[in-house]
Design an enzyme around this catalytic site. Structure first.
Site, PDB file in Angstrom:
ATOM      1  N   TRP A 146      10.442  53.720 -26.624  1.00  0.00           N
ATOM      2  CA  TRP A 146       9.310  53.278 -27.457  1.00  0.00           C
ATOM      3  C   TRP A 146       9.585  53.416 -28.947  1.00  0.00           C
ATOM      4  O   TRP A 146       8.680  53.738 -29.711  1.00  0.00           O
ATOM      5  CB  TRP A 146       8.046  54.074 -27.122  1.00  0.00           C
ATOM      6  CG  TRP A 146       7.670  54.131 -25.706  1.00  0.00           C
ATOM      7  CD1 TRP A 146       7.692  55.217 -24.897  1.00  0.00           C
ATOM      8  CD2 TRP A 146       7.193  53.045 -24.885  1.00  0.00           C
ATOM      9  NE1 TRP A 146       7.262  54.894 -23.639  1.00  0.00           N
ATOM     10  CE2 TRP A 146       6.952  53.569 -23.611  1.00  0.00           C
ATOM     11  CE3 TRP A 146       6.961  51.679 -25.120  1.00  0.00           C
ATOM     12  CZ2 TRP A 146       6.483  52.782 -22.557  1.00  0.00           C
ATOM     13  CZ3 TRP A 146       6.495  50.909 -24.086  1.00  0.00           C
ATOM     14  CH2 TRP A 146       6.263  51.461 -22.822  1.00  0.00           C
TER      15      TRP A 146
ATOM     16  N   GLU B 206       1.406  58.087 -31.281  1.00  0.00           N
ATOM     17  CA  GLU B 206       1.368  59.351 -32.044  1.00  0.00           C
ATOM     18  C   GLU B 206       0.389  60.354 -31.416  1.00  0.00           C
ATOM     19  O   GLU B 206      -0.388  61.018 -32.106  1.00  0.00           O
ATOM     20  CB  GLU B 206       1.083  59.081 -33.527  1.00  0.00           C
ATOM     21  CG  GLU B 206       2.175  58.177 -34.096  1.00  0.00           C
ATOM     22  CD  GLU B 206       2.358  58.254 -35.590  1.00  0.00           C
ATOM     23  OE1 GLU B 206       1.866  59.183 -36.233  1.00  0.00           O
ATOM     24  OE2 GLU B 206       3.043  57.362 -36.118  1.00  0.00           O
TER      25      GLU B 206
ATOM     26  N   GLY C 180       6.699  61.750 -22.854  1.00  0.00           N
ATOM     27  CA  GLY C 180       5.873  61.123 -23.892  1.00  0.00           C
ATOM     28  C   GLY C 180       4.910  62.154 -24.448  1.00  0.00           C
ATOM     29  O   GLY C 180       5.215  62.854 -25.413  1.00  0.00           O
TER      30      GLY C 180
END
Ligand SMILES: Cc1cc2nc3c(=O)[nH]c(=O)nc-3n(C[C@H](O)[C@H](O)[C@H](O)COP(=O)(O)OP(=O)(O)OC[C@H]3O[C@@H](n4cnc5c(N)ncnc54)[C@H](O)[C@@H]3O)c2cc1C
Length: 384
Positions: A160, A366, A135
């Site tokens: 995700w 983000e 991630g």
């Protein structure tokens, strides 16, 4: 309602765009948001309406069907949409993120192939960087793209993915070389594709109308010219897309915080205690004043970063600062708004509990806010 400073827009065209956005937000989005989130259904009709209204390609080239608008205008449109229905604004932002690699790094042929339908909103995009085990450390991703004759075969799992299962095209980062950032390339993968499948959406605490899902690539074959940019350039492309995308998240955060503010002010004027409206208590006014100051400061930060981008200046650090401050502000302002409504803030009869649940994820997506601090800290280390 409680916006203390008028919008600062560069052109009459931008004013018209904001008026159109407000009208759509008021008539089409706000009345449907609560039920849409409860149903957990992707708002396809509303997204199609935004596409027809020219709001799904605002910052991109006009010759390909985009709006040719400065980023500062696009972000203010996003903010208005988010005030009415945050999931819809997130769709606009993530779709824009998925257009970015081709718009910025694609060949003229690739731009003409992908962008006219994407910018018109008839083809929805998704951005696929994260994986179950990668991630924040996205350069550790393990999805592979094996080069054959005239094609690539992609295999791996993405996690995700916003629009997973509803997108028409996926911008996928996959490994074409060795370990680390330099071994990654960017591919446009159409849906449906043989070997591409999507898990049921994650059961999230907010943004329930925005599907987020794992995606499986099992030997998905794409033509060689589905690769955007040079082999090995994918990580740089992905990070560059996120610099702009983060500003979208900041604008959404400000929209959400503004909506929470508006609701808190409206309620405080109506609610009476000890013989007067609760907004007349200075203790509460100070709380609302802090909320208003936070929202105005966050808005100023995303606008400053956007204007730097519009002028062609570096804006990566400014974007990280705007994302960090705006999403932390959204978290605190939505939390305070629940408090202003007292017990009523905690129940679903009012929207503020939903705003609070939605604000939380903006600190994560983000690049988590720790990652934004890392970006800012690195810039400090090299600053003169
Ligand atoms: C609703 C939703 C939608 C999303 N949409 C997309 C999408 O469309 N496309 C996509 O590619 N991804 C998407 N993501 C993924 C998102 O970008 C990641 O969840 C995020 O980057 C964090 O990664 P992670 O969840 O693996 O957390 P981890 O990286 O495992 O982080 C765990 C914790 O460690 C902290 N941490 C990690 N590294 C550091 C460090 N160096 N210093 C300090 N702290 C650190 C993090 O801040 C966090 O608190 C989405 C996620 C959600 C929840």
């Amino acid at each position: 309602v409680s916006r203390l400073v008028d919008r600062d827009l560069p052109t009459p065209e931008a004013h018209a765009l904001l008026d159109l956005t407000r009208q759509i937000a008021r008539d089409e989005l706000a009345p449907r948001a609560a039920a849409g989130e409860d149903a957990g259904r992707f708002p396809a009709e509303q997204v199609a309406l935004l596409g027809r209204s020219g709001l799904l390609g605002l910052p991109y080239q006009q010759e390909l069907g985009g709006g040719g608008q400065p980023y500062e205008v696009y972000l203010q449109v996003l903010e208005e949409l988010a005030s009415a229905w945050a999931s819809v604004a997130l769709t606009v932002s993530v779709h824009g993120l998925s257009c970015y690699p081709v718009a910025q790094y694609g060949t003229p042929e690739q731009r003409h192939r992908w962008l006219p339908t994407m910018l018109a909103g008839t083809s929805l995009g998704a951005y696929c960087l994260s994986e179950p085990q990668a991630g924040s450390d996205a350069a550790a991703l393990s999805t592979r793209a094996e080069h054959g004759t005239g094609s690539y075969r992609l295999s791996g799992t993405k996690a995700w993915i916003t629009h997973g299962g509803v997108a028409d095209v996926y911008a996928v980062m996959a490994r074409t070389g060795g370990d680390g950032a330099r071994g990654i390339s960017c591919f446009m993968v159409p849906a449906p594709s043989q070997g591409l499948s999507v898990a049921p959406p994650e059961r999230k605490m907010g943004f329930t109308a925005s599907p987020t899902a794992q995606m499986f690539l099992d030997g998905v074959e794409v033509a060689e010219d589905a690769r955007v940019g040079a082999a090995g350039a994918g990580f740089g492309i992905a990070m560059s897309a996120l610099d702009s995308g983060r500003l979208g998240i900041a604008a959404i955060a400000v929209g959400l915080a503004q909506a929470a503010m508006d609701e808190a002010v409206r309620y405080a004027k109506e609610r009476h205690a000890f013989g007067q409206a609760v907004i007349d208590f200075q203790g509460l006014q100070f709380q609302l004043a802090d909320m208003a100051a936070g929202v105005a400061a966050a808005r100023a930060l995303y606008l400053d970063a956007a204007r730097r981008r519009d002028r062609g200046y570096p804006f990566s650090t400014a974007a990280a600062i705007a994302k960090l401050v705006a999403t932390d502000t959204a978290m605190s302002v939505t939390t305070e708004a629940v408090g202003v409504l007292g017990g009523y803030g905690y129940v679903k009869d009012y929207p503020v509990e939903r705003y609070l649940r939605e604000a939380k994820v903006l600190q994560i997506v983000e690049g988590t806010n720790q990652i934004q601090r890392m970006v800012i800290g690195r810039a400090l280390r090299t600053a003169r």
